[in-house]
Design an enzyme around this catalytic site. Structure first.
Site, PDB file in Angstrom:
ATOM      1  N   TYR B 441       7.446  12.711   4.189  1.00 39.63           N
ATOM      2  CA  TYR B 441       7.445  13.382   5.363  1.00 39.63           C
ATOM      3  C   TYR B 441       6.888  14.955   5.150  1.00 39.63           C
ATOM      4  O   TYR B 441       6.698  15.344   3.882  1.00 39.63           O
ATOM      5  CB  TYR B 441       8.668  13.393   5.996  1.00 39.63           C
ATOM      6  CG  TYR B 441      10.120  13.767   5.340  1.00 39.63           C
ATOM      7  CD1 TYR B 441      10.140  14.270   4.140  1.00 39.63           C
ATOM      8  CD2 TYR B 441      11.321  13.388   6.001  1.00 39.63           C
ATOM      9  CE1 TYR B 441      11.399  14.717   3.517  1.00 39.63           C
ATOM     10  CE2 TYR B 441      12.349  13.800   5.544  1.00 39.63           C
ATOM     11  CZ  TYR B 441      12.479  14.236   4.130  1.00 39.63           C
ATOM     12  OH  TYR B 441      13.514  14.991   3.561  1.00 39.63           O
ATOM     13  N   GLU B 442       6.863  15.636   6.158  1.00 40.87           N
ATOM     14  CA  GLU B 442       6.327  16.962   6.321  1.00 40.87           C
ATOM     15  C   GLU B 442       4.746  16.887   5.575  1.00 40.87           C
ATOM     16  O   GLU B 442       4.336  17.841   4.910  1.00 40.87           O
ATOM     17  CB  GLU B 442       7.018  18.012   5.415  1.00 40.87           C
ATOM     18  CG  GLU B 442       8.336  18.043   5.793  1.00 40.87           C
ATOM     19  CD  GLU B 442       8.634  18.644   7.077  1.00 40.87           C
ATOM     20  OE1 GLU B 442       7.627  19.318   7.584  1.00 40.87           O
ATOM     21  OE2 GLU B 442       9.503  18.546   7.715  1.00 40.87           O
ATOM     22  N   GLY B 443       4.001  16.001   5.952  1.00 40.66           N
ATOM     23  CA  GLY B 443       2.705  15.799   5.484  1.00 40.66           C
ATOM     24  C   GLY B 443       2.655  14.972   4.231  1.00 40.66           C
ATOM     25  O   GLY B 443       3.347  15.633   3.300  1.00 40.66           O
ATOM     26  N   GLN B 448      -1.021  16.808   1.428  1.00 36.10           N
ATOM     27  CA  GLN B 448      -0.937  17.972   0.484  1.00 36.10           C
ATOM     28  C   GLN B 448      -2.081  18.322  -0.545  1.00 36.10           C
ATOM     29  O   GLN B 448      -2.340  19.423  -0.565  1.00 36.10           O
ATOM     30  CB  GLN B 448       0.621  18.028  -0.291  1.00 36.10           C
ATOM     31  CG  GLN B 448       1.568  17.802   0.516  1.00 36.10           C
ATOM     32  CD  GLN B 448       1.911  18.797   1.524  1.00 36.10           C
ATOM     33  OE1 GLN B 448       1.724  20.075   1.436  1.00 36.10           O
ATOM     34  NE2 GLN B 448       2.541  18.188   2.671  1.00 36.10           N
TER      35      GLN B 448
END
Lengths: 590, 590
Positions: B441-443, B448
């Site tokens: 999650y969060e990319g 990243q």
């Protein structure tokens, strides 16, 4: 939930094209009558059907429901009982069993393909018969003729199952300190008392009987591992004619709540003066049990490949369908708002990593299977002995490397699915949870690594290792081997490092354990390099026949040599740093 | 179940001794009045108490019970409500929040320590406020004064929570294709319609209100990511005086069944003409949302460290207690039947790997926190800009490297416990399941890595990278830096590789994605080498004061340089093999 389709074409490639197994079978008297290429293919097709259509559909539901314990009874999840009944009709439990007692007598090379399918379809289901096959092997190798004829036929049939009772609450790796006792009785049997934990399939509702192989100590036993004996302890006692008699004093105290393989019952088993029969000689039970353990170690290794294969199939299907962003080099699916994610380099890296490791693993498992067949069926004593040396050397590599890299593959597969990889209904996260146990049970992978480096390389003075690397060198020295130079470089690193460790181990006994896990990984990557070089070699010669299939093998080999094999550089560097930095802290400083 | 004890001494080491944070705070006007060494220590102690005694005890039970959905309502597991009420009394949600609106205005360097404790104690619980803190940051940075004064105070108090609504079923990584619409209304607000998935804490029973930050498209929006706007959409509408009005048209359609973080509700959120307010400018919502996302990315990175720390504590405790076999160099605990397993080299290797990566991660997170504080509080424009460049460069490294290595650490921790590591009641397997989401999650970590190499290195022409490596070189060039040579070698590899990739990317756009994940890992190991060299440098100067503590730091640094840093060799080799081998197969050949 994605389907599971056994990779039959890939298995045939390994069996027929890479190893030419049918030629080997034809020259081994015990196999010549039993199996040929078309029998093997028919078995693979049937196995694919059974695993894909009967067993795989119970994988998710089995995970959700789990095995249940109530008042000493274990219920397997809905559908397991019916599926198991159908499954055993095919004789699969006795696939490579002794045909004198009802086994099918098939070669191990074929059996490993079936095992991969079974674990890939449903690891929990697979375990209920994997333990039976191993128990049969130990009984066949070490028990009296009377025990064999009484117990083996119903076990090969799958009507009775087997279990493996080693671990006690205080004794896992360290079996020398077990407390289960065996008292001799007047009739030649023994009274077994003690408690075992982590017993896979110790209790279940699939079979009429369960035959426990139990490690215990006789009253006069020497201390430590040399005082352990092996006993056959049935759940239900058996009359001389094979019919079931009264219940034995064996009970299931509870089952564990685990991370995964939830449909497999992991039992606490209590033996309260249960009747048991000695298998093999007194005090030599550990060696007898190792017949089963070595079988299970290869089998559990194959769990790593099976789960990775299932994860790969689901990840590839998702990566072809899911559209998200554009390819770095420009739109590919111009009619859609985004491209399928299989165009993205990092998605390909993950998929190719899975593919190269799973196919490399399958080839390696088949290679070990071939050696097992030679060790068992060859009529040349030297050939049998050479094969046995390779089996001893390679079994710990198979167990630990298949499962360590199997976890890595399943994590990649989960990652390819993004958020969906974390959601239960998509199946990927179950594979991560299910495969994780395979690094732990049947001897942790750390123990496998100690066995490899300590026992099979250093204590062996590198004899079996040189036998293996000589074979690799012979292959690499042929003309037109594409990856010859890289393979020879890798082999030389392995040999030099092994020699270096041999020397170091003499002066500091911590060096083996300090190096062992990374050494096993390095060994695994070199072995896969050998097998990928062989697979590429075959594929190159047949490329024009089927560009899609053989071209993929060639490209995957290229990926393996370019992007996976370099891992040995860091492993070697870390190993050569030695044990010193592991001992800079005392226990309190951690 | 093992306890969780926040590593306060180690955190103080990093804050006070390695970075001399109090001196920095003293020179930054906005912090000088707010915090000093003793305030910071008091906060750490209190935070340790809250996380260890209030929140950690709900971790296992929360996992077993999970969040429950019924008819649009979500119930958190037993005990969460009471614990949350006590937790917010301490003002923790607003720890580093703007003090103009009721935040505590504490430095990020301190907040990252608290976040680590919170995730280590209970990742699911942590998420309910982690999203609030991030939402506050975005509101504070981009919303109107009216919205800020209406929403921030109750959010900092923790009475209201925040959520982050980006993903839609067809749009995860690719936010340019979202379908949620925002129609302007006469009163200046907007009517929001659409469905969002994977919304952490989208619904719960802990707070009076939930403030959703929602990405949507205005009617005149350009296609793609440049047409996205950000809206504040409360669950319950808010009167001008801050009191609660009628329910907004926001409902929770269901929650996901997941591998882990089961006590955290992951929601499908339906917006059916819900009232929303624009945050920042129209069509510039993605940039505004990135304020929250970058916050969350560091925070989620820290989840990796927190889980690894919890796993480490449990593994060390087990390794000291569990006795099994003898040390290779001879019996240590002669009064017992076996030695504690912490004597075995491979157990030490796993523990030191966890220790060196967790402490390296903590130092790196603190370093990024320091740069965030400089970027926010420095009165020197150049210093602010330099710090901001480092934050941009290092945030994707923090998010992905902390969590990739966090998973590796938790798997080691589980392995140290052997079979017990697989059993739920021992807690290790939950940490593996809980930490796994942080790579997704969060990319995803793949995203990243693309951000790091594509945007922060290649597009930036290596400017920020050189700023970072110049700092490392300055440190390494000092006299008496023990690991100077190894550090300089590592930095040079990173620089050369970055230059090589910069060139390659010009001619082949696949090269960035082909290299990115391994590049990020290599970057991470080099950054940790810098921080371990600094930690060792400090510890060497203080060794005589406390041999137990500083000696452990020195020994762990030695382990890191001997056994972990060599991983960059293989990574570099694989990266330099390029993208070619990723494109040998077409999509059908996988």
């Amino acid at each position: 939930m994605p389907e599971f389709n056994a990779p039959v074409r890939d298995m045939r490639f390994v069996l027929h094209e890479v190893f030419d197994a049918p030629a080997l079978w034809a020259r081994l008297p015990a196999l010549a009558e039993t199996v040929d290429a078309s029998t093997a293919d028919a078995i693979l097709e049937e196995a694919a059907k059974v695993t894909g259509q009967l067993i795989a559909p119970l994988n998710r539901s089995g995970d959700e429901e789990g095995a249940q314990w109530h008042a000493g009874q274990v219920s397997t999840p809905a559908g397991f009982k019916q599926a198991y009944a159908t499954y055993i009709e095919g004789g699969w439990v006795g696939l490579s069993g002794n045909d004198q007692f009802g086994g099918m007598g098939m070669p191990k090379m074929l059996a490993v393909q079936f095992e991969e399918m079974l674990y890939g379809a449903n690891s929990s289901f697979a375990l209920y018969s994997a333990l039976s096959s191993g128990a049969c092997l130990a009984i066949d190798a070490h028990a009296s003729e009377a025990l064999k004829s009484l117990y083996l036929p119903p076990m090969y049939e799958g009507r009775w199952a087997g279990s493996m009772c080693l671990t006690e609450a205080h004794a896992g790796t360290d079996l020398g300190i077990i407390r289960t006792r065996a008292e001799p009785k007047a009739d030649g049997s023994f009274s077994i008392s003690g408690s075992k934990i982590f017993i896979t399939g110790g209790e279940q509702d699939l079979t009429e009987n369960i035959i426990h192989l139990v490690l215990a100590k006789l009253p006069d036993a020497p201390a430590g591992p040399k005082g352990i004996s092996l006993f056959l302890v049935p759940k239900i006692c058996v009359n001389a004619d094979g019919s079931l008699a009264e219940a034995n004093a064996v009970t299931c105290g509870s089952i564990e709540h685990k991370m995964g393989i939830k449909a497999s019952a992991t039992c606490v088993m209590n033996f309260d003066g249960a009747s048991g029969w000695l298998i093999g000689e007194a005090h030599k039970g550990l060696a007898a049990m190792f017949t089963m353990m070595n079988y299970e170690r290869l089998s559990i290794g194959i769990q790593g490949i099976g789960c990775a294969q299932a994860s790969y199939q689901s990840a590839v299907a998702y990566a072809r369908e899911r559209i998200q962003n554009r390819a770095p080099t420009g739109a590919v699916a111009k009619d859609k708002i985004a491209d399928p994610i299989i165009v993205h380099p990092d998605v390909r890296r993950m998929l190719l990593s899975m593919k190269s490791m799973t196919e490399g693993g399958r080839a390696f498992a088949s290679y070990v299977g071939q050696q097992l067949d030679l060790a068992k069926f060859s009529d040349d004593a030297q050939e049998r002995q050479d094969a046995q040396s390779l089996v001893a050397l390679l079994t710990p590599v198979a167990k630990a490397f298949f499962t360590d890299t199997g976890l890595e593959s399943c994590i990649h597969g989960q990652q390819v699915l993004g958020g969906h990889g974390y959601i239960r209904e998509w199946g990927q996260e179950q594979l991560v949870r299910d495969v994780r146990i395979a690094q732990i049970y049947e001897g942790t992978n750390g123990i496998q690594a100690l066995d490899l480096l300590g026992r099979k390389v250093v204590m062996d003075k590198g004899v079996a290792l040189r036998q293996f690397t000589a074979e690799i060198r012979t292959f690499a020295d042929q003309p037109n081997v594409t990856y010859s130079a890289q393979l020879l470089d890798a082999v030389e690193r392995l040999e030099n490092l092994s020699d270096w460790l041999q020397e170091r181990a003499d002066s500091n006994r911590n060096e083996i354990g300090a190096a062992s896990v990374e050494y096993l990984h390095l060994f695994g990557y070199v072995a896969y390099a050998y097998l990928w070089a062989r697979m590429a070699h075959v594929a190159e010669s047949k490329r024009t026949e089927d560009e899609t299939f053989y071209g993929a093998k060639i490209a995957t080999a290229q990926f393996y040599f370019s992007r996976m094999l370099p891992r040995i550089l860091s492993l070697e560097h870390s190993i050569r740093a030695g044990s010193e930095s592991l001992y800079g802290l005392n226990a309190e400083q951690f």
